[in-house]
Structures are given as structure tokens and as C-alpha cells.
Design a protein around this motif. Structure first.
Motif, PDB file in Angstrom:
ATOM      1  N   CYS A 144     -10.474 -12.632  20.517  1.00  0.00           N
ATOM      2  CA  CYS A 144     -10.183 -13.608  19.470  1.00  0.00           C
ATOM      3  C   CYS A 144      -8.675 -13.813  19.352  1.00  0.00           C
ATOM      4  O   CYS A 144      -7.915 -12.855  19.262  1.00  0.00           O
ATOM      5  CB  CYS A 144     -10.739 -13.102  18.138  1.00  0.00           C
ATOM      6  N   CYS A 180      -7.714 -12.951  15.227  1.00  0.00           N
ATOM      7  CA  CYS A 180      -7.589 -11.597  14.674  1.00  0.00           C
ATOM      8  C   CYS A 180      -7.428 -10.516  15.739  1.00  0.00           C
ATOM      9  O   CYS A 180      -7.254  -9.346  15.419  1.00  0.00           O
ATOM     10  CB  CYS A 180      -8.787 -11.281  13.769  1.00  0.00           C
ATOM     11  N   ASN A 189      -9.622  -9.323  17.771  1.00  0.00           N
ATOM     12  CA  ASN A 189     -10.863  -8.598  18.063  1.00  0.00           C
ATOM     13  C   ASN A 189     -11.333  -8.894  19.489  1.00  0.00           C
ATOM     14  O   ASN A 189     -11.230 -10.018  19.963  1.00  0.00           O
ATOM     15  CB  ASN A 189     -11.925  -9.050  17.038  1.00  0.00           C
ATOM     16  N   CYS A 198     -15.931 -15.608  16.968  1.00  0.00           N
ATOM     17  CA  CYS A 198     -15.565 -14.206  16.829  1.00  0.00           C
ATOM     18  C   CYS A 198     -16.513 -13.536  15.837  1.00  0.00           C
ATOM     19  O   CYS A 198     -16.681 -14.018  14.709  1.00  0.00           O
ATOM     20  CB  CYS A 198     -14.133 -14.100  16.328  1.00  0.00           C
ATOM     21  N   CYS A 211     -14.207 -12.440  12.531  1.00  0.00           N
ATOM     22  CA  CYS A 211     -13.616 -13.393  11.586  1.00  0.00           C
ATOM     23  C   CYS A 211     -14.224 -14.797  11.675  1.00  0.00           C
ATOM     24  O   CYS A 211     -13.899 -15.674  10.881  1.00  0.00           O
ATOM     25  CB  CYS A 211     -12.098 -13.466  11.787  1.00  0.00           C
TER      26      CYS A 211
END
Ligand SMILES: [Zn+2]
Length: 132
Positions: free
Chosen positions: A72, A75, A77, A107, A110
Motif C-alpha cells: 500500500c 500506509c 502495509n 489495502c 486502510c
């Protein structure tokens, strides 16, 4: 059929490696396909057999799916793409228009659709085996 274009690219890359490694004959190609790269494996297999040059006549083509990891951009991730979590209509859409992947894949942390593929992009040669 993009499988033919992919097969051509695979043969070309493998031939270059064989030449560099001075292989008289290529015995095995281990081809990996990222999960976001939609490929009809039987067609690819067939295309490879049709296109193979003389020094590939006994080549075993191993075609396997590889995990695709996404990251992502919002964020940071990272997660593994799992196609089975998508419904069949979505899978078809991604098959025909890879760009729409960004509409459907979000994601899991988020919810942002802004991601990049960090591992398992496209199609690549994992190993090239041969005899000198
Ligand atoms: Zn995120």
C-alpha cells in the motif's frame, strides 16, 4: 493472444541465457507467473512448444503460479494477493483489463486502492537448466 507474445519473450530470454551459459541444449525451463498476470497455461505451454528452437527440442517447460505481494502506498502495509477472495465477475474483469485491478483490490488495512506490486509481477524465468 498474448500467450504467444509471452511465449516468444520467454524463448528469447531463455535463448540468451543459454548462449551466455554456453548450453548446447536446454533441458528445463522453470517459468513463474505472478497471480495478477492472467495467462492460460495450456495455451502458453502449446505456444512454447510451437516456438521452440532446435536446442530446445527436449526442453521440459515447468509453468507455476507465483505469489504476488502488494504494498500500500498510503500506509505501507504489505499483503499477498489472493484471487480466490474476488468474485468471478471481478476475476474476469481483471483478466481482460489488468488496470482495473486497482478498482477492485484495496489495502486490507486502510482501504486505499493505491498500491504497487512488490513481488510476483508479470512472468519470469526462475531457472534455466541445460547441458553443455
Ligand atoms: Zn493501506
Amino acid at each position: 493472444m498474448h500467450e504467444w507474445a509471452l511465449a516468444e519473450a520467454v524463448i528469447k530470454a531463455a535463448s540468451e541465457i543459454a548462449e551466455k551459459e554456453k548450453l548446447a541444449e536446454v533441458t528445463e525451463l522453470d517459468i513463474k507467473i505472478g497471480e495478477l498476470q492472467q495467462v492460460e497455461r495450456p495455451i502458453l505451454q502449446f505456444a512454447l512448444k510451437q516456438l521452440k528452437p532446435a536446442n530446445f527440442k527436449n526442453t521440459k517447460f515447468k509453468i507455476t503460479k507465483a505469489k504476488t505481494q502488494l504494498k500500500c502506498r498510503n500506509c505501507g502495509n504489505t499483503w499477498l494477493f489472493q484471487k480466490q477472495k474476488l468474485d468471478p465477475t471481478t476475476r474476469e474483469a481483471i483478466h481482460f483489463i489488468p488496470e482495473v485491478a486497482h478498482t477492485y483490490i484495496k489495502c486490507p488495512r486502510c482501504g486505499s486502492p493505491d498500491f504497487e506490486i512488490t513481488e510476483g509481477r508479470g512472468i519470469w524465468l526462475e531457472t534455466v537448466k541445460g547441458t553443455r
